[in-house]
Design a protein around this motif. Structure first.
Motif, PDB file in Angstrom:
ATOM      1  N   ALA A  56       0.789  -1.241   0.000  1.00 28.76           N
ATOM      2  CA  ALA A  56       0.000   0.000   0.000  1.00 28.76           C
ATOM      3  C   ALA A  56       0.824   1.295   0.000  1.00 28.76           C
ATOM      4  O   ALA A  56       0.278   2.367   0.280  1.00 28.76           O
ATOM      5  CB  ALA A  56      -0.998   0.025   1.160  1.00 28.76           C
ATOM      6  N   LEU A  58      -1.816   2.007   4.875  1.00 31.76           N
ATOM      7  CA  LEU A  58      -3.252   1.836   4.645  1.00 31.76           C
ATOM      8  C   LEU A  58      -4.074   2.891   5.372  1.00 31.76           C
ATOM      9  O   LEU A  58      -5.137   3.292   4.913  1.00 31.76           O
ATOM     10  CB  LEU A  58      -3.686   0.427   5.048  1.00 31.76           C
ATOM     11  CG  LEU A  58      -3.296  -0.616   3.993  1.00 31.76           C
ATOM     12  CD1 LEU A  58      -3.280  -2.016   4.581  1.00 31.76           C
ATOM     13  CD2 LEU A  58      -4.228  -0.568   2.787  1.00 31.76           C
ATOM     14  N   ALA A  85      -3.991   5.649   2.989  1.00 37.74           N
ATOM     15  CA  ALA A  85      -4.862   5.355   1.836  1.00 37.74           C
ATOM     16  C   ALA A  85      -6.333   5.517   2.224  1.00 37.74           C
ATOM     17  O   ALA A  85      -7.137   6.047   1.445  1.00 37.74           O
ATOM     18  CB  ALA A  85      -4.592   3.940   1.331  1.00 37.74           C
ATOM     19  N   VAL A 105      -9.296  -0.843   0.135  1.00 38.30           N
ATOM     20  CA  VAL A 105      -8.434  -0.252   1.177  1.00 38.30           C
ATOM     21  C   VAL A 105      -8.942  -0.665   2.554  1.00 38.30           C
ATOM     22  O   VAL A 105      -8.184  -1.115   3.414  1.00 38.30           O
ATOM     23  CB  VAL A 105      -8.412   1.298   1.060  1.00 38.30           C
ATOM     24  CG1 VAL A 105      -7.717   1.915   2.262  1.00 38.30           C
ATOM     25  CG2 VAL A 105      -7.731   1.746  -0.234  1.00 38.30           C
ATOM     26  N   TYR A 125      -5.581  -1.136  -4.008  1.00 37.39           N
ATOM     27  CA  TYR A 125      -5.580  -0.281  -2.801  1.00 37.39           C
ATOM     28  C   TYR A 125      -4.328   0.571  -2.628  1.00 37.39           C
ATOM     29  O   TYR A 125      -4.287   1.434  -1.769  1.00 37.39           O
ATOM     30  CB  TYR A 125      -5.801  -1.122  -1.528  1.00 37.39           C
ATOM     31  CG  TYR A 125      -4.852  -2.291  -1.323  1.00 37.39           C
ATOM     32  CD1 TYR A 125      -3.501  -2.086  -1.099  1.00 37.39           C
ATOM     33  CD2 TYR A 125      -5.318  -3.603  -1.349  1.00 37.39           C
ATOM     34  CE1 TYR A 125      -2.632  -3.146  -0.901  1.00 37.39           C
ATOM     35  CE2 TYR A 125      -4.461  -4.679  -1.149  1.00 37.39           C
ATOM     36  CZ  TYR A 125      -3.121  -4.446  -0.927  1.00 37.39           C
ATOM     37  OH  TYR A 125      -2.262  -5.484  -0.740  1.00 37.39           O
ATOM     38  N   ASN A 126      -3.288   0.331  -3.415  1.00 35.13           N
ATOM     39  CA  ASN A 126      -2.049   1.113  -3.238  1.00 35.13           C
ATOM     40  C   ASN A 126      -2.154   2.404  -4.058  1.00 35.13           C
ATOM     41  O   ASN A 126      -2.101   2.373  -5.287  1.00 35.13           O
ATOM     42  CB  ASN A 126      -0.855   0.283  -3.703  1.00 35.13           C
ATOM     43  CG  ASN A 126       0.476   0.950  -3.360  1.00 35.13           C
ATOM     44  OD1 ASN A 126       0.551   2.176  -3.273  1.00 35.13           O
ATOM     45  ND2 ASN A 126       1.505   0.158  -3.165  1.00 35.13           N
TER      46      ASN A 126
END
Ligand SMILES: [Zn+2]
Length: 315
Positions: free
Chosen positions: A187, A227, A230, A240, A268-269
């Motif tokens: 992430a 995360l 994010a 995420v 999600y990254n």
């Protein structure tokens, strides 16, 4: 890296003996703070292949990759030689080589000790002033150590000569394994210390272009902080939130969060999603058809990096 004091500290850390002294103190403190490492070791066991994430310092991972049929192995980024030596001896491994992603002491600080202990070669790029370097590597080169085969990818951005190593999983019937150093994290991505956003973007694009099932084994345990950033940025991104829940659970038991896979990282990254319209909206930036697309994505990456630095200073 525009602040003069920070720039000076960075030069002293990465280019002088002062950096090595600082690193040795950090290693000593971390050994005192975490007698069994910052995270619990759970080796990845495949048919004929074992990968040991070895926790060191406060959040670094080195990796010992072993072909179990022959007992020979390769270590990636050994910053604390004592922790690596303990794992090598416990597992009865014959050390064939040291692969270094980049020069920073928290990745290369154990090279010279291990090289003299095991009489093995040290690999890395010549652009990066790697301690103990014997065998400079080049982009696209294949490195073979018995059954273990790695492909080198030159991935500048974090440092000028940063390299990543991709283990060919085919001969073991497993996915390829990407040892990404400080380029790509679960992430997240590394800070742009020596390169430009354009160079970093090209390196991240290369990683993002690897097969979905490529396993990601990064140099730090940064998943939770990454995360949280994010989720702050895209609070409605389901991928995420799901990963954040899982990572929270893992870290509650001090478990290592790697590996993830490149396919899921793309969901999600944020640093692999510079082309995502949803992310552009979250950042309040909009692409105009008159702007070159790659320039715009580099601008998105720069903006992400700046916000990340403000959100969580040290990673
Ligand atoms: Zn680094």
């Amino acid at each position: 890296m525009d602040k003069p004091l920070f720039r000076l500290a960075y030069i002293l850390y990465s280019n002088t003996k002062l950096g090595l002294c600082y690193h040795k103190r950090q290693v000593k403190n971390a050994r005192r703070q975490f007698q069994n490492g910052h995270s619990a070791i759970k080796p990845l066991i495949f048919n004929g292949l074992k990968i040991f994430p070895i926790p060191m310092l406060v959040d670094n991972y080195s990796y010992l990759v072993v072909a179990t049929e022959t007992g020979s192995g390769v270590v990636i980024d050994p910053s604390d030689p004592q922790a690596v030596q303990a794992c090598i001896e416990r597992e009865g491994v014959y050390l064939d080589g040291i692969l270094t992603t980049h020069k920073h002491w928290d990745h290369s600080g154990g090279n010279i000790t291990l090289k003299s202990l095991y009489k093995c070669r040290v690999y890395g790029t010549s652009m990066d002033n790697i301690p103990g370097l014997t065998s400079p590597v080049h982009d696209g080169e294949e490195l073979t150590f018995g059954q273990l085969r790695f492909r080198v990818a030159l991935t500048p951005g974090h440092t000028q000569g940063h390299a990543t190593y991709i283990l060919d999983g085919k001969s073991f019937g497993v996915s390829d394994c990407l040892f990404s150093g400080d380029l790509l994290f679960l992430a997240g991505c590394g800070q742009i210390f020596e390169g430009t956003a354009d160079a970093m973007l090209a390196s991240l694009d290369y990683m993002s272009g690897l097969a979905d099932d490529t396993l990601l084994l990064p140099g730090h345990e940064y998943a939770l902080e990454n995360l949280m950033f994010a989720a702050d940025l895209e609070p409605k991104n389901e991928a995420v939130l799901l990963k954040l829940d899982w990572v929270n659970e893992q870290r509650g038991s001090r478990l290592c969060t790697s590996p993830s896979a490149i396919g899921e990282e793309r969901t999600y990254n944020p640093f692999l999603r510079t082309g995502s319209e949803a992310l552009h909206t979250a950042l309040g930036l909009q692409w105009k058809a008159t702007d070159p697309w790659e320039k715009f994505r580099a601008q998105i990456l720069q903006e992400l990096r700046q916000r990340k630095n403000a959100f969580c200073r040290h990673i």
